[in-house]
Design a protein around this motif. Structure first.
Motif, PDB file in Angstrom:
ATOM      1  N   THR A  64       0.601  -1.260  -0.073  1.00 21.97           N
ATOM      2  CA  THR A  64       0.053  -0.088   0.064  1.00 21.97           C
ATOM      3  C   THR A  64       1.150   1.268   0.128  1.00 21.97           C
ATOM      4  N   ILE A  65       0.981   2.165  -0.906  1.00 24.95           N
ATOM      5  CA  ILE A  65       1.620   3.340  -1.134  1.00 24.95           C
ATOM      6  C   ILE A  65       0.506   4.447  -1.150  1.00 24.95           C
ATOM      7  N   ARG A  66       1.159   5.379  -0.102  1.00 23.69           N
ATOM      8  CA  ARG A  66       0.108   6.674  -0.261  1.00 23.69           C
ATOM      9  C   ARG A  66       0.979   7.732  -0.686  1.00 23.69           C
ATOM     10  N   VAL A  67       0.366   8.566  -1.603  1.00 30.05           N
ATOM     11  CA  VAL A  67       0.987   9.646  -2.477  1.00 30.05           C
ATOM     12  C   VAL A  67       0.292  10.964  -2.321  1.00 30.05           C
ATOM     13  N   ARG A  68       0.940  11.884  -2.197  1.00 25.60           N
ATOM     14  CA  ARG A  68       0.301  13.366  -2.327  1.00 25.60           C
ATOM     15  C   ARG A  68       0.662  13.872  -3.520  1.00 25.60           C
ATOM     16  N   PHE A  72       9.048  -1.497  -3.536  1.00 26.94           N
ATOM     17  CA  PHE A  72       8.668  -0.423  -4.739  1.00 26.94           C
ATOM     18  C   PHE A  72       9.505   0.941  -4.491  1.00 26.94           C
ATOM     19  N   VAL A  73      10.021   1.380  -5.722  1.00 24.43           N
ATOM     20  CA  VAL A  73      10.467   2.745  -5.564  1.00 24.43           C
ATOM     21  C   VAL A  73       9.859   3.550  -6.573  1.00 24.43           C
ATOM     22  N   ALA A  74       9.228   4.829  -6.344  1.00 21.65           N
ATOM     23  CA  ALA A  74       8.778   5.922  -7.032  1.00 21.65           C
ATOM     24  C   ALA A  74       9.559   6.530  -7.773  1.00 21.65           C
ATOM     25  N   VAL A  75       9.336   6.462  -9.140  1.00 22.48           N
ATOM     26  CA  VAL A  75      10.318   7.203 -10.114  1.00 22.48           C
ATOM     27  C   VAL A  75       9.673   8.112 -10.931  1.00 22.48           C
TER      28      VAL A  75
END
Length: 93
Positions: free
Chosen positions: A12-16, A88-91
């Protein structure tokens, strides 16, 4: 099978959102197969980029300041120990 390191997981990834016109969130997935992805509980489309080892998760048309919850269901398909990579790594998309 013999030598297999296959396992399944969920992240689960939270992004703004901090940029206008954001349409995707790119994730470095290396040897992970994305089985499904959900954005705020809705099944999301995705686009694999084999040359970079990443996948774009379609997030629709969020507004700057919105917070999104992305849930990714995956299967590790590597036959080797991935070393220090454990998620995971956000790119930049």
């Amino acid at each position: 099978g013999v030598g297999s390191r296959e396992y399944v997981g969920r992240n689960t990834i939270r992004v703004r959102i901090d940029s206008a016109d954001t349409k995707v969130v790119a994730l470095d997935i290396r040897d992970l197969r994305i089985d499904s992805a959900f954005v705020n509980g809705v099944l999301a489309g995705r686009n694999y980029k084999p040359t970079t080892g990443s996948v774009d998760i379609n997030v629709g048309t969020p507004s700057v300041g919105d917070t999104l919850t992305i849930v990714v269901h995956y299967t590790n398909v590597s036959l080797t120990n991935p070393g220090d990579f454990n998620g995971f790594v956000a790119v930049p998309a």
